[in-house]
Design a protein around this motif. Structure first.
Motif, PDB file in Angstrom:
ATOM      1  N   SER A   1      52.568  87.518 -19.710  1.00  0.00           N
ATOM      2  CA  SER A   1      51.141  88.036 -20.433  1.00  0.00           C
ATOM      3  C   SER A   1      51.007  87.880 -21.859  1.00  0.00           C
ATOM      4  CB  SER A   1      50.705  89.274 -19.787  1.00  0.00           C
ATOM      5  OG  SER A   1      51.488  90.124 -20.166  1.00  0.00           O
ATOM      6  N   SER A   2      49.996  88.167 -22.418  1.00  0.00           N
ATOM      7  CA  SER A   2      49.797  88.531 -23.791  1.00  0.00           C
ATOM      8  C   SER A   2      50.208  89.643 -24.580  1.00  0.00           C
ATOM      9  CB  SER A   2      48.491  88.164 -24.357  1.00  0.00           C
ATOM     10  OG  SER A   2      47.521  88.796 -23.869  1.00  0.00           O
ATOM     11  N   VAL A   3      50.993  90.613 -23.894  1.00  0.00           N
ATOM     12  CA  VAL A   3      51.380  91.769 -24.263  1.00  0.00           C
ATOM     13  C   VAL A   3      52.156  91.678 -25.514  1.00  0.00           C
ATOM     14  CG1 VAL A   3      51.150  92.751 -22.043  1.00  0.00           C
ATOM     15  CG2 VAL A   3      53.603  92.089 -22.933  1.00  0.00           C
ATOM     16  N   ALA A   4      52.773  90.877 -26.096  1.00  0.00           N
ATOM     17  CA  ALA A   4      53.900  90.698 -27.192  1.00  0.00           C
ATOM     18  C   ALA A   4      52.858  89.799 -28.210  1.00  0.00           C
ATOM     19  CB  ALA A   4      55.012  90.004 -26.933  1.00  0.00           C
ATOM     20  N   GLN A   5      51.701  89.742 -28.196  1.00  0.00           N
ATOM     21  CA  GLN A   5      50.868  89.158 -29.455  1.00  0.00           C
ATOM     22  C   GLN A   5      50.351  90.143 -30.198  1.00  0.00           C
ATOM     23  OE1 GLN A   5      48.499  86.362 -27.588  1.00  0.00           O
ATOM     24  NE2 GLN A   5      50.098  85.310 -26.428  1.00  0.00           N
ATOM     25  N   PHE A   6      50.720  90.111 -31.401  1.00  0.00           N
ATOM     26  CA  PHE A   6      50.197  91.168 -32.530  1.00  0.00           C
ATOM     27  C   PHE A   6      49.462  90.450 -33.546  1.00  0.00           C
ATOM     28  CE2 PHE A   6      53.427  93.276 -29.801  1.00  0.00           C
ATOM     29  CZ  PHE A   6      52.584  94.482 -29.589  1.00  0.00           C
ATOM     30  N   LEU A   7      48.107  90.204 -33.917  1.00  0.00           N
ATOM     31  CA  LEU A   7      47.694  89.507 -34.860  1.00  0.00           C
ATOM     32  C   LEU A   7      46.975  90.544 -35.839  1.00  0.00           C
ATOM     33  CD1 LEU A   7      46.417  86.536 -32.982  1.00  0.00           C
ATOM     34  CD2 LEU A   7      48.445  86.904 -34.055  1.00  0.00           C
ATOM     35  N   PHE A   8      47.098  90.294 -37.294  1.00  0.00           N
ATOM     36  CA  PHE A   8      46.375  91.042 -38.250  1.00  0.00           C
ATOM     37  C   PHE A   8      45.903  90.321 -39.322  1.00  0.00           C
ATOM     38  CE2 PHE A   8      50.625  92.714 -36.687  1.00  0.00           C
ATOM     39  CZ  PHE A   8      50.197  94.014 -36.353  1.00  0.00           C
ATOM     40  N   VAL A   9      44.845  90.885 -39.821  1.00  0.00           N
ATOM     41  CA  VAL A   9      44.194  90.229 -40.822  1.00  0.00           C
ATOM     42  C   VAL A   9      44.371  91.200 -42.072  1.00  0.00           C
ATOM     43  CG1 VAL A   9      41.909  89.242 -41.908  1.00  0.00           C
ATOM     44  CG2 VAL A   9      42.530  88.756 -39.405  1.00  0.00           C
ATOM     45  N   ASN A  10      44.820  90.645 -43.165  1.00  0.00           N
ATOM     46  CA  ASN A  10      44.937  91.823 -44.270  1.00  0.00           C
ATOM     47  C   ASN A  10      45.427  93.289 -43.878  1.00  0.00           C
ATOM     48  OD1 ASN A  10      44.114  89.796 -46.008  1.00  0.00           O
ATOM     49  ND2 ASN A  10      42.053  90.434 -46.099  1.00  0.00           N
ATOM     50  N   SER A  11      46.429  92.668 -42.790  1.00  0.00           N
ATOM     51  CA  SER A  11      47.339  93.971 -42.376  1.00  0.00           C
ATOM     52  C   SER A  11      46.433  94.874 -41.542  1.00  0.00           C
ATOM     53  CB  SER A  11      47.827  94.837 -43.446  1.00  0.00           C
ATOM     54  OG  SER A  11      48.900  94.074 -44.465  1.00  0.00           O
ATOM     55  N   ARG A  12      45.132  94.334 -41.251  1.00  0.00           N
ATOM     56  CA  ARG A  12      44.317  95.148 -40.083  1.00  0.00           C
ATOM     57  C   ARG A  12      44.581  94.597 -38.916  1.00  0.00           C
ATOM     58  NH1 ARG A  12      39.557  97.635 -40.648  1.00  0.00           N
ATOM     59  NH2 ARG A  12      39.089  96.902 -42.736  1.00  0.00           N
ATOM     60  N   PRO A  13      45.189  95.534 -37.865  1.00  0.00           N
ATOM     61  CA  PRO A  13      45.275  94.931 -36.344  1.00  0.00           C
ATOM     62  C   PRO A  13      43.579  94.407 -35.922  1.00  0.00           C
ATOM     63  CG  PRO A  13      45.881  96.918 -36.831  1.00  0.00           C
ATOM     64  CD  PRO A  13      45.248  96.911 -37.980  1.00  0.00           C
ATOM     65  N   VAL A  14      43.785  93.302 -35.297  1.00  0.00           N
ATOM     66  CA  VAL A  14      42.513  92.523 -34.859  1.00  0.00           C
ATOM     67  C   VAL A  14      42.754  92.091 -33.528  1.00  0.00           C
ATOM     68  CG1 VAL A  14      41.590  92.042 -36.955  1.00  0.00           C
ATOM     69  CG2 VAL A  14      43.016  90.457 -35.910  1.00  0.00           C
ATOM     70  N   LEU A  15      41.815  91.765 -32.611  1.00  0.00           N
ATOM     71  CA  LEU A  15      41.610  91.536 -31.412  1.00  0.00           C
ATOM     72  C   LEU A  15      40.695  90.105 -31.491  1.00  0.00           C
ATOM     73  CD1 LEU A  15      41.839  94.603 -29.151  1.00  0.00           C
ATOM     74  CD2 LEU A  15      43.674  92.938 -29.771  1.00  0.00           C
TER      75      LEU A  15
ATOM     76  N   ARG B   1      39.263  86.264 -30.807  1.00  0.00           N
ATOM     77  CA  ARG B   1      39.492  85.309 -29.918  1.00  0.00           C
ATOM     78  C   ARG B   1      40.097  84.061 -30.572  1.00  0.00           C
ATOM     79  NH1 ARG B   1      34.402  85.457 -25.812  1.00  0.00           N
ATOM     80  NH2 ARG B   1      35.046  87.616 -24.744  1.00  0.00           N
ATOM     81  N   GLN B   2      39.352  83.887 -31.783  1.00  0.00           N
ATOM     82  CA  GLN B   2      39.614  82.546 -32.488  1.00  0.00           C
ATOM     83  C   GLN B   2      41.283  82.412 -33.109  1.00  0.00           C
ATOM     84  OE1 GLN B   2      37.224  81.768 -35.768  1.00  0.00           O
ATOM     85  NE2 GLN B   2      38.636  80.332 -36.629  1.00  0.00           N
ATOM     86  N   LEU B   3      41.796  83.724 -33.284  1.00  0.00           N
ATOM     87  CA  LEU B   3      43.277  83.689 -33.848  1.00  0.00           C
ATOM     88  C   LEU B   3      44.035  83.544 -32.690  1.00  0.00           C
ATOM     89  CD1 LEU B   3      43.171  86.393 -36.510  1.00  0.00           C
ATOM     90  CD2 LEU B   3      43.402  84.214 -36.684  1.00  0.00           C
ATOM     91  N   PHE B   4      43.651  84.247 -31.553  1.00  0.00           N
ATOM     92  CA  PHE B   4      44.654  84.120 -30.324  1.00  0.00           C
ATOM     93  C   PHE B   4      44.546  82.724 -29.952  1.00  0.00           C
ATOM     94  CE2 PHE B   4      44.101  88.653 -30.316  1.00  0.00           C
ATOM     95  CZ  PHE B   4      45.316  89.160 -30.047  1.00  0.00           C
ATOM     96  N   GLY B   5      43.295  82.163 -29.969  1.00  0.00           N
ATOM     97  CA  GLY B   5      43.323  80.725 -29.590  1.00  0.00           C
ATOM     98  C   GLY B   5      44.163  79.768 -30.314  1.00  0.00           C
ATOM     99  N   ALA B   6      44.176  80.158 -31.625  1.00  0.00           N
ATOM    100  CA  ALA B   6      45.005  79.147 -32.516  1.00  0.00           C
ATOM    101  C   ALA B   6      46.290  79.577 -32.230  1.00  0.00           C
ATOM    102  CB  ALA B   6      44.503  79.626 -34.049  1.00  0.00           C
ATOM    103  N   LEU B   7      46.803  80.706 -31.937  1.00  0.00           N
ATOM    104  CA  LEU B   7      48.156  81.001 -31.583  1.00  0.00           C
ATOM    105  C   LEU B   7      48.611  80.143 -30.055  1.00  0.00           C
ATOM    106  CD1 LEU B   7      50.902  82.624 -31.814  1.00  0.00           C
ATOM    107  CD2 LEU B   7      49.623  84.505 -30.434  1.00  0.00           C
TER     108      LEU B   7
END
Length: 605
Positions: free
Chosen positions: A267-281, A283-289
């Protein structure tokens, strides 16, 4: 019970009256947007502490955050005069209101504290440098007077009885365990965003303080600190199998760590994405990952990554949602391209490397129940040992191997070693300098053929060979139409098809690199891939999927006997080929076992 005759819209008997809501109602409505559950309150309070420059943050929680949330920090603090303003709606020290795009802080709306004070019992105690400590309480939106307090430095925010003023919200809370898990997830995500800051999370239910999570401030530069924090939060296995990501383009920079494909998760439980150190959820970034791993993972596996996208605040709008989890980029295509290309470069640079967890899982499967071996017990030499006894039928110790000439001293080292045997006509056994390697010949060759096909396509196009007699394949009307729609893309891959009347297609040319192929089976597999990918997927993705399917058909099959030189040639090509540590579906192509691990299996250590 609802009456079916009363369901529907009807004109009100009297026209509705427009009223101005009072401040308490406004704050309770705002709280419904900002504070969905206790974890939301923890997130807002911890982000306030980070904005205050805190280097150590402590979070105490009772009953899943329903009865108590206390956040203490060593930040800059506030004066007594600041406290009433901090609890006033739309009052903030983080922006001046002139530019809502130039935001460098976590918070900026000025909603969190007044919203929490509207639905709970909130006490704010703080001390700024050079000032006396002060405290202020608000209960259900009613603010008390500022009073002196005792505090060394920083700020302590204590929230009790969350949603006591809106008891209907409590009915939607989950169990204490579930709410505590959500709080822990929020704290861990923020800890990954700020590796130089220390965090502690305690469960103080029943008056007992039980430490749930601790992460001390990590030393070093960003990458050293993040690597240490990743090991603490996600485990040593992730840190050991993570690739460093540092790419930049047109004012964007992507930093962090992404795990090898063979360290994928269910599952995606080990995916952590940040923008300028701000945690974000986002869709576009997760899709790019996901797209960055498209070549190396099957659709049911998920990559693991901790990535921070740095950009000019003017290039991203964080004022999209009250919870600030969603963002909107000014140039989304540029962001996606950076993420995808950065991940693919790092994965390609890893070469044939596979995750260390593959070997660990293999050893676990091999390892029997603990037992005491006879060899471990002290004993006198037996008569057979004394006479150098050998089993009947063996003149000497049995061997089952072939020998090859040792490599010259000036040859480069061979990470995958030298082939020694083939088992079950599918697995190559190779001896390395420090152990052994077991290679899945079909999976490994599938990856090698795939990489060759892609390189050939990108350089000069894939050479095709004409069939002496075209192969006619009958399909359903939908399949024939889907396949012919992709005919131009397939031709670029060396597969030339034409309509042959009715629902049949004629295969006239096939990729030369594949040699002789079963055209009908190949077309049906390609149809499966095109159907799964859908019409919205980019042409490149469709072409890669087709190439992957072609590679599967053109690779060394399981059950084929290989000569020693063939096996060694396969090992050498794996060492020189990017991504050869996993097949096109993310499964490992080889397992490496160290000699020390093998010896432990036999009780030698």
């Amino acid at each position: 019970m609802l009456d079916a005759h009363n369901i529907g819209r009807s004109r009100p008997a009297n026209p509705p009256v427009i009223r101005q809501l009072d401040e308490a109602a406004i704050n309770r409505i705002a709280a419904g947007e900002v504070v969905e559950r206790p974890a939301s309150a923890v997130k807002e309070l911890v982000e306030n502490a980070l904005d205050a420059g805190a280097l150590r943050i402590g979070i105490d929680v009772a009953d899943g955050g329903k009865t108590l949330i206390r956040v203490s920090d060593d930040g800059c603090g506030m004066t007594a005069a600041d406290l009433p303003l901090a609890l006033s709606r739309h009052a903030t020290s983080k922006i001046d209101g002139s530019d809502l795009l130039n935001i460098h802080s976590f918070g900026f709306r000025g909603e969190a504290l007044p919203s929490l004070g509207a639905v709970g019992r909130l006490t704010l105690t703080s001390r700024a440098a050079g000032a006396e400590a002060a405290t202020l309480s608000v209960e259900g939106g009613r603010m008390a007077a500022v009073r002196p307090a005792a505090l060394t430095r920083g700020t302590v925010v204590e929230l009790r009885d969350l949603f006591f003023a809106t008891p209907a919200r409590l009915k939607f809370m989950r169990t204490d365990r579930a709410e505590m898990q959500a709080i822990a997830d929020v704290v861990k995500r923020l800890a990954l965003a700020q590796p130089q800051v220390g965090f502690t999370l305690r469960d103080v239910s029943g008056g007992e303080g039980r430490l749930l999570f601790r992460a001390d401030p990590e030393p070093g530069d960003f990458f050293d600190a993040l690597h240490g924090r990743v090991a603490r939060v996600l485990g040593a296995d992730f840190a050991e199998n993570a690739l460093r990501i540092d790419v930049a383009h047109d004012g964007l920079r992507l930093l962090g760590y992404a795990a090898l494909p063979t360290y994928s998760r269910g599952s995606s439980v080990a995916q952590f994405l940040f923008v300028n150190s701000r945690p974000v959820l986002d869709r576009q970034l997760f899709g790019a990952l996901r797209a960055g791993y498209m070549d190396v993972l099957s659709r049911d596996r998920h990559p693991a990554a901790v990535l921070n996208l740095q950009c000019d605040p003017q290039q991203v709008d964080v004022n999209v949602h009250p919870a600030k989890a969603e963002v909107r980029f000014r140039e989304p295509a540029l962001v996606r391209g950076l993420v995808v290309s950065g991940l693919r470069q790092a994965l390609a640079a890893a070469g044939h490397r596979a995750s260390t967890t593959v070997a660990g899982e293999t050893l676990t499967a091999f390892r029997p129940e603990p037992r005491i071996y006879q060899m471990d017990r002290p004993s006198q030499p037996t008569l057979a040992q004394a006479l150098h006894w050998q089993a009947p039928g063996f003149a000497e110790a049995p061997q089952a191997r072939f020998e090859e000439q040792a490599p010259a001293s000036d040859e480069p080292p061979r990470p995958l070693g030298a082939a020694k045997a083939q088992l079950h006509e599918n697995y190559i056994i190779a001896q390395t300098a420090s152990g052994m390697v077991i290679v899945d010949q079909h999976a490994a060759h599938e990856r090698l053929v795939y990489q060759r096909l892609k390189a050939q396509r990108d350089s000069s196009g894939i050479a095709a060979q004409a069939l002496l007699i075209p192969e006619i394949v009958s399909l359903s009307p939908a399949d024939a139409s889907r396949l012919l729609d992709a005919a131009a893309d397939l031709a670029a891959l060396g597969l030339v098809i034409e309509p042959f009347g009715g629902n049949a297609v004629a295969v006239r040319e096939t990729p030369a690199i594949l040699g002789r192929v079963d055209a009908q089976a190949l077309l049906r597999d390609i149809l499966d891939d095109l159907a799964d990918l859908g019409d919205s997927t980019r042409v490149q993705a469709r072409m890669d999927a087709v190439l992957s399917r072609m590679a599967c058909h053109g690779s060394v099959r399981s059950g084929r006997q290989m000569r020693a030189e063939e096996m060694n040639a396969l090992l050498r090509e794996m060492e020189a080929t990017p991504l050869s540590g996993q097949c096109n579906h993310g499964r490992p192509t080889y397992v490496e076992l160290k000699l020390a691990d093998i010896e432990r299996l036999f009780g030698r250590r």
